[in-house]
Design an enzyme around this catalytic site. Structure first.
Site, PDB file in Angstrom:
ATOM      1  N   SER A 130      -1.251  -0.198   5.836  1.00 32.06           N
ATOM      2  CA  SER A 130       0.570  -0.205   6.411  1.00 32.06           C
ATOM      3  C   SER A 130       0.796   0.621   7.639  1.00 32.06           C
ATOM      4  O   SER A 130       0.098   1.614   6.695  1.00 32.06           O
ATOM      5  CB  SER A 130       0.836  -0.606   5.472  1.00 32.06           C
ATOM      6  OG  SER A 130       2.310  -0.293   5.593  1.00 32.06           O
ATOM      7  N   TYR A 154       5.412   1.573  -3.391  1.00 34.56           N
ATOM      8  CA  TYR A 154       4.638   0.261  -2.307  1.00 34.56           C
ATOM      9  C   TYR A 154       3.043   1.593  -1.548  1.00 34.56           C
ATOM     10  O   TYR A 154       2.507   1.269  -1.035  1.00 34.56           O
ATOM     11  CB  TYR A 154       4.502   0.067  -1.933  1.00 34.56           C
ATOM     12  CG  TYR A 154       4.474  -0.945  -0.602  1.00 34.56           C
ATOM     13  CD1 TYR A 154       3.536  -2.101  -1.022  1.00 34.56           C
ATOM     14  CD2 TYR A 154       5.050  -0.504   0.634  1.00 34.56           C
ATOM     15  CE1 TYR A 154       2.808  -2.883   0.325  1.00 34.56           C
ATOM     16  CE2 TYR A 154       4.092  -1.293   1.781  1.00 34.56           C
ATOM     17  CZ  TYR A 154       3.192  -2.461   1.272  1.00 34.56           C
ATOM     18  OH  TYR A 154       2.732  -2.869   2.545  1.00 34.56           O
ATOM     19  N   LYS A 158      -1.425   2.126  -0.472  1.00 38.19           N
ATOM     20  CA  LYS A 158      -2.053   1.672   0.181  1.00 38.19           C
ATOM     21  C   LYS A 158      -2.882   2.929   0.347  1.00 38.19           C
ATOM     22  O   LYS A 158      -4.374   2.929   1.035  1.00 38.19           O
ATOM     23  CB  LYS A 158      -1.108   1.423   1.429  1.00 38.19           C
ATOM     24  CG  LYS A 158       0.148   0.260   1.272  1.00 38.19           C
ATOM     25  CD  LYS A 158      -1.198  -1.284   1.146  1.00 38.19           C
ATOM     26  CE  LYS A 158      -0.636  -2.054   1.377  1.00 38.19           C
ATOM     27  NZ  LYS A 158      -1.463  -3.578   1.496  1.00 38.19           N
TER      28      LYS A 158
HETATM   29  P1  NAD Z   1       2.992 -11.764   0.804  1.00 37.46           P
HETATM   30  O1  NAD Z   1       3.361 -11.770  -0.570  1.00 37.46           O
HETATM   31  O2  NAD Z   1       3.867 -12.435   1.988  1.00 37.46           O
HETATM   32  O3  NAD Z   1       1.128 -12.701   0.545  1.00 37.46           O
HETATM   33  C1  NAD Z   1       0.074 -11.452  -0.182  1.00 37.46           C
HETATM   34  C2  NAD Z   1      -0.466 -12.750  -1.581  1.00 37.46           C
HETATM   35  O4  NAD Z   1      -0.673 -12.352  -2.154  1.00 37.46           O
HETATM   36  C3  NAD Z   1       0.929 -13.479  -1.672  1.00 37.46           C
HETATM   37  O5  NAD Z   1       0.484 -14.899  -2.217  1.00 37.46           O
HETATM   38  C4  NAD Z   1       0.598 -13.333  -3.752  1.00 37.46           C
HETATM   39  O6  NAD Z   1       0.786 -14.513  -4.369  1.00 37.46           O
HETATM   40  C5  NAD Z   1      -0.577 -12.656  -3.409  1.00 37.46           C
HETATM   41  N1  NAD Z   1      -1.430 -11.727  -4.747  1.00 37.46           N
HETATM   42  C6  NAD Z   1      -0.159 -10.485  -5.202  1.00 37.46           C
HETATM   43  N2  NAD Z   1      -0.704  -9.481  -6.224  1.00 37.46           N
HETATM   44  C7  NAD Z   1      -2.115 -10.816  -6.390  1.00 37.46           C
HETATM   45  C8  NAD Z   1      -3.270 -10.186  -7.211  1.00 37.46           C
HETATM   46  N3  NAD Z   1      -3.058  -9.424  -8.516  1.00 37.46           N
HETATM   47  N4  NAD Z   1      -3.796 -11.040  -7.502  1.00 37.46           N
HETATM   48  C9  NAD Z   1      -3.477 -12.754  -6.587  1.00 37.46           C
HETATM   49  N5  NAD Z   1      -2.904 -13.053  -5.786  1.00 37.46           N
HETATM   50  C10 NAD Z   1      -1.729 -11.678  -5.225  1.00 37.46           C
HETATM   51  O7  NAD Z   1       2.784 -10.125   2.124  1.00 37.46           O
HETATM   52  P2  NAD Z   1       2.219 -10.241   3.187  1.00 37.46           P
HETATM   53  O8  NAD Z   1       3.108 -10.476   4.454  1.00 37.46           O
HETATM   54  O9  NAD Z   1       1.552 -11.505   3.622  1.00 37.46           O
HETATM   55  O10 NAD Z   1       1.254  -9.363   3.138  1.00 37.46           O
HETATM   56  C11 NAD Z   1      -0.410  -8.766   2.905  1.00 37.46           C
HETATM   57  C12 NAD Z   1      -0.725  -7.753   3.025  1.00 37.46           C
HETATM   58  O11 NAD Z   1      -0.492  -7.227   4.152  1.00 37.46           O
HETATM   59  C13 NAD Z   1      -0.344  -7.428   1.540  1.00 37.46           C
HETATM   60  O12 NAD Z   1      -0.864  -6.260   1.205  1.00 37.46           O
HETATM   61  C14 NAD Z   1       0.914  -6.309   1.832  1.00 37.46           C
HETATM   62  O13 NAD Z   1       1.678  -5.251   1.664  1.00 37.46           O
HETATM   63  C15 NAD Z   1       0.635  -6.047   3.635  1.00 37.46           C
HETATM   64  N6  NAD Z   1       1.213  -5.350   4.703  1.00 37.46           N
HETATM   65  C16 NAD Z   1       2.507  -6.515   5.054  1.00 37.46           C
HETATM   66  C17 NAD Z   1       3.388  -5.928   6.068  1.00 37.46           C
HETATM   67  C18 NAD Z   1       4.941  -6.921   6.169  1.00 37.46           C
HETATM   68  O14 NAD Z   1       5.708  -6.745   6.894  1.00 37.46           O
HETATM   69  N7  NAD Z   1       4.693  -8.451   6.145  1.00 37.46           N
HETATM   70  C19 NAD Z   1       3.182  -4.974   6.830  1.00 37.46           C
HETATM   71  C20 NAD Z   1       2.433  -4.094   6.474  1.00 37.46           C
HETATM   72  C21 NAD Z   1       1.636  -4.376   5.584  1.00 37.46           C
HETATM   73  N1  UFG Z   2      17.009  -3.431   8.598  1.00 40.30           N
HETATM   74  C1  UFG Z   2      18.522  -3.029   8.138  1.00 40.30           C
HETATM   75  N2  UFG Z   2      18.844  -4.326   7.767  1.00 40.30           N
HETATM   76  C2  UFG Z   2      17.982  -5.023   7.462  1.00 40.30           C
HETATM   77  C3  UFG Z   2      16.091  -5.020   7.149  1.00 40.30           C
HETATM   78  C4  UFG Z   2      15.941  -2.907   7.724  1.00 40.30           C
HETATM   79  O1  UFG Z   2      19.185  -2.417   9.825  1.00 40.30           O
HETATM   80  O2  UFG Z   2      19.231  -5.642   6.248  1.00 40.30           O
HETATM   81  C5  UFG Z   2      16.051  -2.076   9.619  1.00 40.30           C
HETATM   82  C6  UFG Z   2      15.768  -1.671   9.021  1.00 40.30           C
HETATM   83  O3  UFG Z   2      16.577   0.001   8.631  1.00 40.30           O
HETATM   84  C7  UFG Z   2      14.146  -0.822  10.101  1.00 40.30           C
HETATM   85  C8  UFG Z   2      14.170  -1.964  10.636  1.00 40.30           C
HETATM   86  O4  UFG Z   2      15.536  -2.911  10.278  1.00 40.30           O
HETATM   87  O5  UFG Z   2      15.031   0.226  10.533  1.00 40.30           O
HETATM   88  C9  UFG Z   2      12.811  -2.994  10.003  1.00 40.30           C
HETATM   89  O6  UFG Z   2      12.990  -2.497   9.318  1.00 40.30           O
HETATM   90  P1  UFG Z   2      11.751  -3.223   7.907  1.00 40.30           P
HETATM   91  O7  UFG Z   2      12.817  -2.885   6.593  1.00 40.30           O
HETATM   92  O8  UFG Z   2      11.626  -4.556   8.635  1.00 40.30           O
HETATM   93  O9  UFG Z   2      10.605  -2.821   8.188  1.00 40.30           O
HETATM   94  P2  UFG Z   2       9.827  -1.583   7.892  1.00 40.30           P
HETATM   95  O10 UFG Z   2       9.555  -0.925   8.774  1.00 40.30           O
HETATM   96  O11 UFG Z   2      11.268  -0.296   7.328  1.00 40.30           O
HETATM   97  O12 UFG Z   2       8.850  -1.547   6.739  1.00 40.30           O
HETATM   98  C10 UFG Z   2       8.194  -2.339   7.216  1.00 40.30           C
HETATM   99  C11 UFG Z   2       7.808  -2.923   5.252  1.00 40.30           C
HETATM  100  C12 UFG Z   2       6.673  -1.745   5.026  1.00 40.30           C
HETATM  101  C13 UFG Z   2       5.579  -1.836   6.127  1.00 40.30           C
HETATM  102  C14 UFG Z   2       6.215  -1.693   7.386  1.00 40.30           C
HETATM  103  C15 UFG Z   2       4.996  -0.880   8.202  1.00 40.30           C
HETATM  104  O13 UFG Z   2       8.893  -2.315   4.285  1.00 40.30           O
HETATM  105  O14 UFG Z   2       6.136  -1.973   3.716  1.00 40.30           O
HETATM  106  O15 UFG Z   2       7.062  -2.135   7.731  1.00 40.30           O
HETATM  107  O16 UFG Z   2       4.260  -2.248   8.344  1.00 40.30           O
HETATM  108  F1  UFG Z   2       4.693  -0.868   5.227  1.00 40.30           F
END
Ligand code: NAD
Ligand code: UFG
Length: 350
Positions: A130, A154, A158
């Site tokens: 991330s 979190y 990572k």
């Molecule tokens: P998500 O929660 O929709 O998907 C993650 C999936 O993993 C879920 O379906 C959950 O049920 C499953 N899971 C969690 N723990 C588990 C375990 N111990 N065994 C089996 N299954 C398990 O999240 P997402 O947004 O699809 O994110 C996927 C990956 O990308 C995650 O590792 C997250 O940290 C990373 N990521 C997400 C974002 C974002 O903003 N969505 C940004 C950066 C990185």
């Molecule tokens: N924000 C608001 N109101 C809300 C939610 C978010 O103003 O209700 C603002 C935040 O302050 C930020 C922007 O919208 O300025 C984006 O916020 P997000 O929470 O959507 O995203 P972040 O960049 O803070 O973090 C997300 C995930 C992290 C991940 C990161 C980069 O939560 O886990 O993106 O992938 F690491």
């Protein structure tokens, strides 16, 4: 047509479902392992429907990655060419309150997976890291060489997993590992059939905006309008989830073609967008007015974060195609067709 078999952990989740669909359409056989902790089995059924003639190339195991016996059985029954590892918990605020839950799930799950992979001679991995590992970057765009930090458990999970992967490769150089640092994934598949469906109150901007648009919540709270940005609100690099899914195919192909060791790539668009710009784009796409409430900064938030995309373009031959208008269009298409995600109003946690 590709005839390879990929294990996708967390493949029932938001990014996982979109990636699994693209894998199937590209000809990969795909096995998903997910404990459905933050997802729904319906998502898997919908991916199958969207995959059409490729639907039978998808199989699903409801299992926890920390259940070594279950994982063993999956590896005994199928020989995998590679693993894409999405499974993990991802709510930043919850990770601060429940650090052990996050370390147990994300670290133990990953270590168990790596051990079982090694035992079965499968040593190709794509891992979901991330942009959170860049913390509050001193400058932008963020390049892969920037110093890394973590502001919460979190993010630290990572960082630690990235380090574990580097150590595993240093110890045994037949591993091939790609760490993908996602920026801010938003949007949904253009069919409106799969999309993001967070449990409880959304932490992230666009799922919250979407729930305001369908009148599940009264207003969006803006966390800080005193940043040194175009309009005072935070700037991020939003990337269409479909582009992100394609980035995983590019990474898998890269694992095949070269002796890459353990390599890291940003997946972003390289463009920064403020919260207010994003809200405006969504209002235009949906025709809905999003009421706003201004509040103070959210602890741990950075001011401006966006990616340098050069390395991924150069080495993965991958570049994001979609802009924020398409992201908002597809997010609204999903939201308007599925106002309660994969559930119904009755079982929502509102
Ligand atoms: P998500 O929660 O929709 O998907 C993650 C999936 O993993 C879920 O379906 C959950 O049920 C499953 N899971 C969690 N723990 C588990 C375990 N111990 N065994 C089996 N299954 C398990 O999240 P997402 O947004 O699809 O994110 C996927 C990956 O990308 C995650 O590792 C997250 O940290 C990373 N990521 C997400 C974002 C974002 O903003 N969505 C940004 C950066 C990185
Ligand atoms: N924000 C608001 N109101 C809300 C939610 C978010 O103003 O209700 C603002 C935040 O302050 C930020 C922007 O919208 O300025 C984006 O916020 P997000 O929470 O959507 O995203 P972040 O960049 O803070 O973090 C997300 C995930 C992290 C991940 C990161 C980069 O939560 O886990 O993106 O992938 F690491």
């Amino acid at each position: 047509m590709i005839s390879k078999t990929v294990l996708v952990t967390g493949g029932a989740g938001y990014i996982g479902t979109h990636t699994v669909l693209h894998l199937l359409l590209a000809g990969f056989k795909t096995v998903v392992v997910d404990n459905l902790d933050n997802s729904s089995h319906l998502a898997i059924l919908r991916v199958k429907e969207l995959a059409g003639e490729f639907r039978n190339n998808l199989s699903f195991h409801n299992a926890d990655l920390r259940d070594r016996d279950a994982l063993e059985q999956i590896f005994v029954s199928t020989k995998f060419d590679a693993v894409i590892h999405f499974a993990g918990l991802k709510a930043v605020g919850e990770s601060v309150k429940k650090p052990l839950l996050y370390y147990n799930n994300n670290l133990t799950g990953t270590i168990t997976l790596l051990e079982v992979m090694a035992a079965h001679g499968c040593k190709k991995l794509v891992f979901s890291s991330s942009a959170t590992v860049y913390g509050w970057p001193k400058k932008v765009p963020c390049t892969e060489e920037f110093p890394l930090s973590a502001a919460n458990p979190y993010g630290r999970s990572k960082l630690i997993i990235e380090e574990i992967c580097r150590d595993v490769y240093n110890a045994e150089q037949d591993w091939k590992i790609i760490l993908l640092r996602y920026f801010n994934p938003v949007g949904a598949h253009p069919s409106g059939y799969i999309g993001e469906d967070p449990r409880g109150v959304p932490n992230n901007l666009m799922p919250f905006v979407q729930q305001v648009a369908v009148e599940r919540r009264p207003a969006l709270t803006i966390f800080g309008n005193d940043y040194n940005t175009i309009d005072g609100t935070g700037v991020r690099d939003y990337i269409h989830v479909v582009d992100l899914a394609d980035g995983h195919i590019a990474a898998l192909l890269k694992l095949d073609e070269s002796d890459i060791g353990c390599e890291v790539y940003n997946l972003g668009t390289g463009k920064g967008t403020s919260v207010l710009e994003m809200v405006k784009a969504f209002e235009l796409a949906s025709g809905k007015k999003i009421p706003l409430v201004m509040a103070g900064r959210r602890p741990g938030d950075a001011e401006i974060v966006y990616a340098s995309t050069e390395k991924a373009e150069r080495e993965l031959n991958w570049k994001a195609k979609y802009g924020i208008d398409e992201m908002c269009r597809d997010q609204w298409n999903w939201a308007s067709k599925n106002p309660y995600g994969y559930g119904s109003q009755k079982d929502s946690t509102d």
